[in-house]
Enzyme design. Structure first.
Site, mmCIF file in Angstrom:
data_model
loop_
_atom_site.group_PDB
_atom_site.id
_atom_site.type_symbol
_atom_site.label_atom_id
_atom_site.label_comp_id
_atom_site.label_asym_id
_atom_site.label_seq_id
_atom_site.Cartn_x
_atom_site.Cartn_y
_atom_site.Cartn_z
ATOM 1 N N TRP A 116 -2.099 3.008 6.144
ATOM 2 C CA TRP A 116 -0.958 2.152 5.201
ATOM 3 C C TRP A 116 0.155 2.257 5.981
ATOM 4 C CZ3 TRP A 116 -3.824 -1.103 3.023
ATOM 5 C CH2 TRP A 116 -5.134 -0.586 2.091
ATOM 6 N N ASP A 174 6.403 4.321 0.100
ATOM 7 C CA ASP A 174 5.528 3.615 -0.398
ATOM 8 C C ASP A 174 4.906 4.722 -1.399
ATOM 9 O OD1 ASP A 174 2.641 2.811 -1.069
ATOM 10 O OD2 ASP A 174 2.119 2.187 1.089
ATOM 11 N N LYS A 200 -3.598 2.035 -8.701
ATOM 12 C CA LYS A 200 -3.971 3.405 -8.458
ATOM 13 C C LYS A 200 -3.612 4.391 -9.583
ATOM 14 C CE LYS A 200 -4.746 2.579 -3.739
ATOM 15 N NZ LYS A 200 -4.115 1.855 -2.639
HETATM 16 C C1 LIG Z 1 -3.812 1.177 -1.592
HETATM 17 C C2 LIG Z 1 -2.620 1.494 -0.756
HETATM 18 C C3 LIG Z 1 -1.789 0.355 -0.452
HETATM 19 C C4 LIG Z 1 -2.328 -1.243 -0.430
HETATM 20 O O1 LIG Z 1 -2.294 -1.570 -1.537
HETATM 21 P P1 LIG Z 1 -2.570 -3.181 -1.848
HETATM 22 O O2 LIG Z 1 -2.054 -3.438 -3.413
HETATM 23 O O3 LIG Z 1 -3.642 -3.537 -1.710
HETATM 24 O O4 LIG Z 1 -1.935 -4.048 -1.024
HETATM 25 C C5 LIG Z 1 -0.722 0.598 0.105
HETATM 26 N N1 LIG Z 1 -0.332 1.683 0.468
HETATM 27 C C6 LIG Z 1 -0.785 2.857 0.055
HETATM 28 C C7 LIG Z 1 -0.236 4.290 0.254
HETATM 29 C C8 LIG Z 1 -2.149 2.688 -0.694
HETATM 30 O O5 LIG Z 1 -2.727 3.741 -1.278
#
Ligand SMILES: *Cc1c(COP(=O)(O)O)cnc(C)c1O
Length: 357
Positions: free
Chosen positions: A99, A169, A193
């Site tokens: 990511w 993030d 998540k």
């Molecule tokens: C799942 C995830 C993403 C991607 O998320 P999307 O909503 O599918 O774009 C980005 N960063 C992290 C740390 C993730 O776990």
């Protein structure tokens, strides 16, 4: 059943029930939430409550704005540099997971990226420390929890001490542990998540860092427009925001972040101690960097791994399979996973080890 999927993932049972009811008859309005106008007072109240709950649960100060935006965390990979980084400026990035690497790739479209730490050469199994961040960097981007490889920054102090604005993030560990969220200038998280349903992003931004880039921004890409319009610049993902609101309400009822953190600590401690105790299982992440949200582990024998996965399935435990680039197992222990789920998984691990050991 216990759902250990990494995302979309488990949510509290009561949230599923309330969301299901809202599809049939939202708050006794006789209407489904799916047909409700987003400009109605009824939906405005949902949005207001969701925003207020985030502010309350994260103890945000008046400079920090809460937004619900579309496009998933992957849109934030480019929306962040678009809003914060001029072409001739530097942004510092950490490369700690697939990511983070994607975020780096997108930022390079907008300005200079300096990768100040990477563990790519070690299959992202640890977190690089002692980062040297240029004072001139417009911001430092980190991934607070690395969903795929199962690492998590435990000590944020070195980041705070850089004096550079921090962008995080937090897709896979937001609201799972107590942090001084006001120390971050921008936080983003795909909701699927730990916060709610797929289709919406939670973004927390310090408004003072905005409006400093030269480029022209599309209306939908400029955070300031979303702030001004209370996340209703266009039709928001109404249902996804509603599910977030319900999940945030649930979190508050549990006692907020400190209370859930206590349970998250217990869950992670139980699973890691089981992995460490049983020679048949091996943790893949450096011990000091172990994630409390996504626990990654393997076995030496691929045939046995298959057998254990089948056993999990038989016993109502789904989503335990590891990501394709790392293999083995990954158990995600997000806020909604009860301690009982981890107890069931570790009981199965103990039993399996005893039979095979
Ligand atoms: C799942 C995830 C993403 C991607 O998320 P999307 O909503 O599918 O774009 C980005 N960063 C992290 C740390 C993730 O776990």
């Amino acid at each position: 059943m216990y759902n250990f999927n990494a995302g979309p993932s488990i949510l509290p049972r009561t949230v599923f029930e309330q969301a299901a009811q809202a599809i049939l008859n939202f708050n006794n309005t006789g209407l489904s939430i799916l047909e409700l106008g987003h400009r109605t007072d009824t939906f405005q109240a949902v949005m207001n409550e969701a925003i207020a709950l985030v502010k309350e649960l994260m103890h945000l100060d008046a400079d920090h704005e809460v937004l619900f935006l579309h496009g998933g965390a992957s849109t934030q990979f480019f929306q962040v540099p678009m809003n914060l980084l001029n072409e001739n400026e530097i942004a510092a990035y950490t490369d700690t997971d697939i990511w983070g690497a994607k975020a780096i790739k997108e930022a390079r479209l907008f300005g200079h990226v300096e990768v100040v730490g990477s563990s790519k050469e070690a299959n992202y199994s640890y977190l690089p420390k002692q980062l040297v961040v240029p004072k001139t960097a417009k911001y430092l981007h980190i991934t607070s929890n690395n969903t795929i490889y199962g690492t998590q920054w435990q000590d944020m102090n070195p980041f705070y001490e850089t004096g550079v604005p921090i962008v995080a993030d937090m897709s896979s560990d937001i609201l799972s542990r107590t942090l001084d969220f006001n120390k971050f200038d921008l936080i983003y998280a795909g909701a699927q998540k730990n916060v709610g349903a797929a289709g919406v992003n939670l973004v927390v931004v310090n408004k003072n860092i905005l409006g400093k880039v030269d480029r022209k921004l599309p209306v939908m890409m400029d955070y300031r427009n979303h702030i001004e319009n209370g996340s209703m610049l266009n039709t928001p993902p109404v249902f996804a925001v509603y599910v977030c609101m319900l999940t945030l309400r649930w979190l508050k009822e549990q006692g907020g972040v400190p209370a859930i953190e206590k349970i998250n600590d217990q869950k992670a401690a139980l699973l890691y101690s089981t992995i460490d105790k049983l020679p048949i299982f091996k943790g893949t992440a450096a011990v000091e960097d172990r994630s409390k949200m996504n626990v990654t582990f393997v076995m030496d024998d691929a045939a046995l791994e298959k057998e254990f996965l089948a056993l999990c399935k038989e016993n109502g435990m789904v989503g335990v399979k590891g990501y394709r680039t790392i293999g083995g197992f990954r158990a995600s222990l997000y806020n909604a996973m009860p301690l009982e789920g981890v107890q069931a998984l570790t009981a199965l691990m103990n039993d399996f080890a005893q039979r095979k050991g």
